[in-house]
Design an enzyme around this catalytic site. Structure first.
Site, mmCIF file in Angstrom:
data_model
loop_
_atom_site.group_PDB
_atom_site.id
_atom_site.type_symbol
_atom_site.label_atom_id
_atom_site.label_comp_id
_atom_site.label_asym_id
_atom_site.label_seq_id
_atom_site.Cartn_x
_atom_site.Cartn_y
_atom_site.Cartn_z
ATOM 1 N N GLN A 237 0.915 -1.407 -0.677
ATOM 2 C CA GLN A 237 0.035 -0.327 0.203
ATOM 3 C C GLN A 237 0.877 1.523 0.112
ATOM 4 O OE1 GLN A 237 -2.895 -1.868 2.480
ATOM 5 N NE2 GLN A 237 -3.301 0.159 3.163
ATOM 6 N N ARG A 384 -10.055 0.187 7.795
ATOM 7 C CA ARG A 384 -10.781 1.585 7.153
ATOM 8 C C ARG A 384 -10.491 2.106 8.463
ATOM 9 N NH1 ARG A 384 -14.636 -0.883 2.463
ATOM 10 N NH2 ARG A 384 -13.927 0.047 1.508
ATOM 11 N N CYS A 385 -9.450 1.972 9.240
ATOM 12 C CA CYS A 385 -9.262 2.503 10.480
ATOM 13 C C CYS A 385 -9.089 3.682 10.589
ATOM 14 C CB CYS A 385 -8.461 1.557 11.515
ATOM 15 S SG CYS A 385 -6.842 1.860 11.007
ATOM 16 N N GLU A 760 -13.145 5.453 4.265
ATOM 17 C CA GLU A 760 -13.046 4.779 5.862
ATOM 18 C C GLU A 760 -14.118 4.788 6.551
ATOM 19 O OE1 GLU A 760 -8.091 3.980 7.372
ATOM 20 O OE2 GLU A 760 -9.308 5.975 6.495
HETATM 21 N N1 MCN Z 1 -14.077 9.770 -3.583
HETATM 22 C C1 MCN Z 1 -14.726 10.874 -4.068
HETATM 23 N N2 MCN Z 1 -14.806 11.852 -4.364
HETATM 24 C C2 MCN Z 1 -14.431 12.374 -2.706
HETATM 25 C C3 MCN Z 1 -13.832 11.317 -1.831
HETATM 26 C C4 MCN Z 1 -13.274 10.373 -2.065
HETATM 27 O O1 MCN Z 1 -14.897 10.181 -5.164
HETATM 28 N N3 MCN Z 1 -14.556 13.534 -1.608
HETATM 29 C C5 MCN Z 1 -13.313 8.701 -4.389
HETATM 30 C C6 MCN Z 1 -11.290 8.821 -4.388
HETATM 31 O O2 MCN Z 1 -11.552 9.637 -5.702
HETATM 32 C C7 MCN Z 1 -11.479 7.718 -4.562
HETATM 33 C C8 MCN Z 1 -12.197 6.868 -3.768
HETATM 34 O O3 MCN Z 1 -13.318 7.419 -3.032
HETATM 35 O O4 MCN Z 1 -11.803 6.462 -5.776
HETATM 36 C C9 MCN Z 1 -11.443 6.499 -2.006
HETATM 37 O O5 MCN Z 1 -11.079 7.591 -1.815
HETATM 38 P P1 MCN Z 1 -10.393 8.140 -0.746
HETATM 39 O O6 MCN Z 1 -11.031 7.889 0.100
HETATM 40 O O7 MCN Z 1 -9.087 8.728 -0.680
HETATM 41 O O8 MCN Z 1 -9.020 7.278 0.268
HETATM 42 P P2 MCN Z 1 -8.074 6.455 -0.596
HETATM 43 O O9 MCN Z 1 -8.240 5.880 -1.790
HETATM 44 O O10 MCN Z 1 -7.028 6.787 0.082
HETATM 45 O O11 MCN Z 1 -8.042 4.804 0.042
HETATM 46 C C10 MCN Z 1 -8.011 3.909 1.675
HETATM 47 C C11 MCN Z 1 -9.096 3.900 2.047
HETATM 48 C C12 MCN Z 1 -8.542 2.911 3.055
HETATM 49 S S1 MCN Z 1 -6.967 3.581 3.877
HETATM 50 C C13 MCN Z 1 -8.852 2.086 3.164
HETATM 51 S S2 MCN Z 1 -8.561 0.866 4.548
HETATM 52 C C14 MCN Z 1 -10.119 1.025 2.543
HETATM 53 C C15 MCN Z 1 -10.768 2.525 1.430
HETATM 54 O O12 MCN Z 1 -10.024 2.948 1.256
HETATM 55 N N4 MCN Z 1 -9.295 -0.326 1.685
HETATM 56 C C16 MCN Z 1 -10.460 -0.370 0.403
HETATM 57 N N5 MCN Z 1 -11.646 1.607 0.359
HETATM 58 C C17 MCN Z 1 -11.281 0.542 -0.054
HETATM 59 N N6 MCN Z 1 -12.104 -0.162 -1.626
HETATM 60 C C18 MCN Z 1 -11.844 -1.057 -1.980
HETATM 61 N N7 MCN Z 1 -12.242 -1.778 -2.871
HETATM 62 N N8 MCN Z 1 -10.218 -1.549 -1.814
HETATM 63 C C19 MCN Z 1 -9.309 -2.099 -0.107
HETATM 64 O O13 MCN Z 1 -8.940 -1.951 0.016
HETATM 65 CU CU1 CUM Z 2 -6.175 2.049 9.061
HETATM 66 S S1 CUM Z 2 -6.520 1.038 6.756
HETATM 67 MO MO1 CUM Z 2 -6.272 2.028 5.430
HETATM 68 O O1 CUM Z 2 -5.389 2.979 6.738
HETATM 69 O O2 CUM Z 2 -5.330 1.496 4.473
#
Ligand code: MCN
Ligand code: CUM
Length: 806
Positions: A237, A384-385, A760
């Protein structure tokens, strides 16, 4: 001559930019079985590794006899700690500043711990060889209870730390103690609690569970001895951080290490940390000179890689008689297992747990967290913490319910009474965070109205009466949650991992014909980055999202970034993407003005082109500008159209949401069914509503699993009782209810496009919603607190203990 522009709205829609429900571009390959996962990689001459794992939770290793295994045809090597010690690789640093055994060094500390690594010509021979290795163990006393671990006569788990009373996060006061982390004002909080009208006190336990991604962890390490280059494909990751750590611990120069994260089949935080399998595969490849693959099976994954939660949270919440909260006190006993391998930002040994004042204006608060070693697997920050925010949200959302009982007040009303008000933002909490924005009351009103809250309460009261009259055995629970998240780590001034500041990056290259490639420091594991980051760029640059390739995960090509976890991709890399897009546009403006023979200030942006102010028929489209940048560039200005942004956010973002679960519970069998689940999320500006909905559906389903049955349970001698999918609850379509999603939009004031993370949120808000529904069903019969997971047996037990079985 240019023709007249098509209408603005039409051109904007064609871009599929911000707000578009653009279909996921990734899915064409995933749905056709054309994904490219680590285990799909087959390199010439590749060998396979497998671990001998400890059957004991605590034991001394007297001897390891690998002769029979080595004699098995097809076995190439067997590694033990003795082989790694001369290289200094029998222990490795963890992300939390502790160290962890790569292979058992004299003793084992948890069931499933890696003892020896077998390398063979195929996976089956490796597995057979594992069975042939004789390890002579001498059992030691086991401690799986973090409170018993702190007794004076508790067994010493970490002999390597013997006498060392200074840890990575300050002093240690016991041989099994890791750190104490304190926030807030202890004295003031004690005073408030000592003199309050009402104080509710409760122990809230958030049990140990596991992210259990469909694809387990694995890698293929490949040492090219001719060029001196190490390539590792893996389920990482945070590929760049892995490269830096690999360089520091192996001594191989960083430019000679290439880390590639291909498609990842779910990460959920399970794939942030560094595992012994990576180190052993790398060493084995260096020793044998050929690529070595290691991929966990399901039991390996559940028993030995990053677990989640295991937080014992003692709370006291004080309020006035009419329900205004005046103080919050919390002490956490954090069970970290045998090694502190939490993947938190370095300065936060309990992550962002100090968001535990939640969405409420609590003037005084104090928090202390004690980390403790036990004979369990290491990890803790995953699933997702949001760096322990899910524990914090569960804690405060349970404490609010407990306080509501004590006050005899409706829990929805108690929440509303204590919300941080819209005009208080930016809001500095008693435990140190500055919430960037929020608007809670309208979201709460919308949620309560959507589920018909008042009617539900009436129905519940009628149900209780009917139950008492013996007319029904089904109870009705209304599970309320209002959560505030903190995501987007983060400002380099307070967030780093092992000294690496948590900025992120985007590099854009526009091709002559007006299409583009953008590379980011993050890595999607299913979140759909290839779809959504192109949408940000489309809106910023006027290039259609369909004409933009998004690439992540190859450290030889992507700009340095800290990876994807903590829902940081949108808040940090998303911001970098917008900023890089703006740099492109700034240069494009100069080129357009030059070509149109007007001053830079005399052109204005219009969706996908620059137009001469007051002369709409005179314009240059982005496509034309892109081509010109490779040809008639402005004299003295470099040709090409490229930009890079490294973005250090000024603050975290604070998404929030209101989740409500309506649950029917059978008092005689403990069976439950979800009648309604409503999830309102506010993640600021929404990039792709469809992807957000997908994130929420997935996250709430995981929350359902955690709240209603899933756990990593140990018996008293440290056996993992839930190490297979026979015992570890994964919801299927059968258990998964229908979800209603909704939203409000409160943009982040500091994010370039106002977006906050969302990945998360559904887990953070979902778990307390399900758990509160169970509690709420039994509230009329006197239940105050019952620990998760609420499986059928435990629910039956609640009913039984309340005397509901007659
Ligand atoms: N997004 C959006 N508009 C926003 C916020 C987000 O359209 N205002 C979209 C983003 O562009 C992205 C998705 O939603 O495509 C998730 O964005 P974001 O919240 O920024 O999270 P990350 O991309 O950093 O993903 C990490 C987060 C975490 S920490 C865990 S744990 C988790 C999660 O995402 N693991 C996942 N969702 C998951 N979903 C899948 N399918 N698989 C995982 O392993
Ligand atoms: Cu704490 S689970 Mo996500 O941050 O990859």
């Amino acid at each position: 001559m240019n023709e007249m522009s098509p209408p603005t709205a039409e051109r904007a829609a064609a871009l599929k930019g911000l707000g578009s429900e653009r279909k996921r571009v990734e899915d064409a390959r995933f749905t056709q079985g054309k994904g490219n996962y680590v285990d799909d990689l087959k390199l010439p001459g590749m060998l396979f590794g497998d671990f001998v794992r400890s059957p004991y939770a605590h034991a001394r290793i007297k001897s390891i006899d690998a002769e029979a295994a080595k004699a098995l045809p097809g076995v190439v090597a067997v590694l033990t700690a003795e082989d790694l010690a001369p290289l200094g690789l029998h222990w490795m640093p963890t992300l939390a500043g502790d160290k962890q055994m790569v292979l058992a060094d004299g003793k084992v500390l948890f069931q499933g711990q890696e003892v020896a690594f077998v390398v063979a010509e195929d996976r089956y021979i490796a597995a057979d060889a594992v069975e042939l290795i004789e390890v002579d163990y001498e059992e030691l006393p086991v401690v799986t209870d973090p409170f018993k671990a702190q007794a004076d006569d508790a067994p010493v788990l970490r002999e390597d730390l013997d006498g060392n009373m200074e840890g990575a996060h300050g002093p240690r006061r016991h041989h099994n103690h890791i750190f104490t982390w304190e926030q807030g004002d202890k004295e003031a909080t004690d005073t408030v609690i000592g003199s309050a009208d009402v104080v509710a006190e409760e122990m809230i336990y958030y049990h140990r569970t596991h992210p259990c991604p469909l694809e387990t962890c694995g890698c293929v390490a490949s040492m090219d001895k001719v060029n001196g280059k190490l390539t590792v494909h893996g389920t990482f990751q945070a590929p760049h951080a892995v490269r830096t750590v690999a360089s520091l611990i192996s001594g191989i120069a960083e430019h000679n290490i290439r880390i590639i994260s291909p498609d990842i089949g779910g990460g959920f935080g399970n794939k942030v940390g560094v595992y012994p399998g990576y180190i052993c595969s790398i060493v084995a490849s260096i020793v044998t000179g050929v690529p070595v693959k290691w991929v966990e099976d399901r039991m390996d994954n559940l028993m030995a890689t990053a677990f989640a939660r295991d937080y014992w949270m003692q709370g006291k919440i004080a309020a006035t008689k009419d329900g205004k909260i005046t103080g919050l006190w919390c002490h956490v006993t954090a069970d970290h297992g045998a090694f502190d391998a939490c993947a938190d930002p370095t300065k936060f040994p309990a992550g962002f747990f100090n968001i535990c004042t939640g969405s409420y204006d609590i003037p005084t608060a104090y928090l202390a967290v004690d980390g403790v070693y036990t004979n369990k697997a290491p990890g803790g920050v995953a699933y997702r913490c949001s760096f322990r925010v899910t524990e914090a949200a569960y804690f405060i959302e349970r404490m609010i319910e407990v306080l509501a009982i004590k006050l005899g007040m409706d829990a929805a009303e108690l929440r509303a009474k204590n919300f941080i008000k819209a005009d208080q933002f930016p809001y500095r909490s008693a435990l140190g965070w500055e919430y960037d924005s929020g608007n809670y009351q309208p979201a709460w009103d919308k949620a309560l109205k959507a589920v018909g809250y008042d009617d539900l309460r009436k129905e519940q009261a009628e149900r209780v009466e009917a139950f008492k009259r013996g007319e029904t055995r089904k109870l009705l629970g209304i599970g309320l949650t209002f959560f505030t998240e903190i995501v987007g780590a983060g400002p380099v001034k307070n967030c780093d991992i092992l000294g690496l500041g948590m900025f992120d990056s985007c590099e854009i290259r526009i091709h002559p014909t007006g299409s583009a490639i953008a590379r980011l420091g993050t890595i999607s594991q299913g979140q759909g980055h290839a779809t959504t980051f192109a949408q940000i760029l489309a809106s910023e640059t006027g290039i259609p999202a369909d004409d933009i390739t998004i690439e992540e995960g190859d450290t030889d090509t992507a700009p340095y970034g800290l990876g994807t976890y903590g829902s940081r991709s949108t808040p940090v890399a998303g911001a970098a993407t917008a900023m890089a897009g703006r740099k492109i546009r700034a240069k494009a403006q100069m080129i357009a003005a030059y070509l149109l023979e007007v001053h830079d200030d005399d052109v204005e942006w219009d969706v996908d082109r620059f137009v001469v102010k007051g002369a709409p028929e005179r314009f240059k489209t982005m496509k034309e500008i892109a081509f010109a940048s490779y040809n008639q560039a402005i004299p003295g200005v470099e040709p090409g159209l490229e930009a890079v942004s490294y973005y250090d956010p000024p603050n975290m973002t604070y998404p929030f949401g209101a989740y409500i679960c309506v649950m029917e519970i059978d008092a005689d069998t403990g069976e439950w069914s979800i009648r309604q689940f409503y999830a309102l999320d506010d993640c600021g500006t929404r990039i792709n509503p469809m992807i957000i909905e997908g994130q929420v559906h997935g996250g709430v389903t995981e929350a359902l699993a955690i709240a209603m049955g899933q756990e990593i349970a140990y018996d008293e001698i440290g056996n993992v009782k839930t190490g297979t999918l026979m015992d570890f609850f994964i919801p299927t379509a059968w258990e998964t209810p229908h979800y209603t999603t909704d939203h409000t939009v409160t943009p982040s004031p500091h994010h370039p496009i106002g977006a906050k993370g969302v990945g998360e949120s559904p887990n953070v808000g979902g778990v307390p919603a399900f758990s509160n529904a169970v509690h709420d069903a039994f509230r009329p019969f006197g239940l105050v607190q019952a620990h998760m997971p609420h499986d059928h047996w435990r629910i039956w037990k609640i009913a039984h203990d309340l005397g509901l079985h007659g």
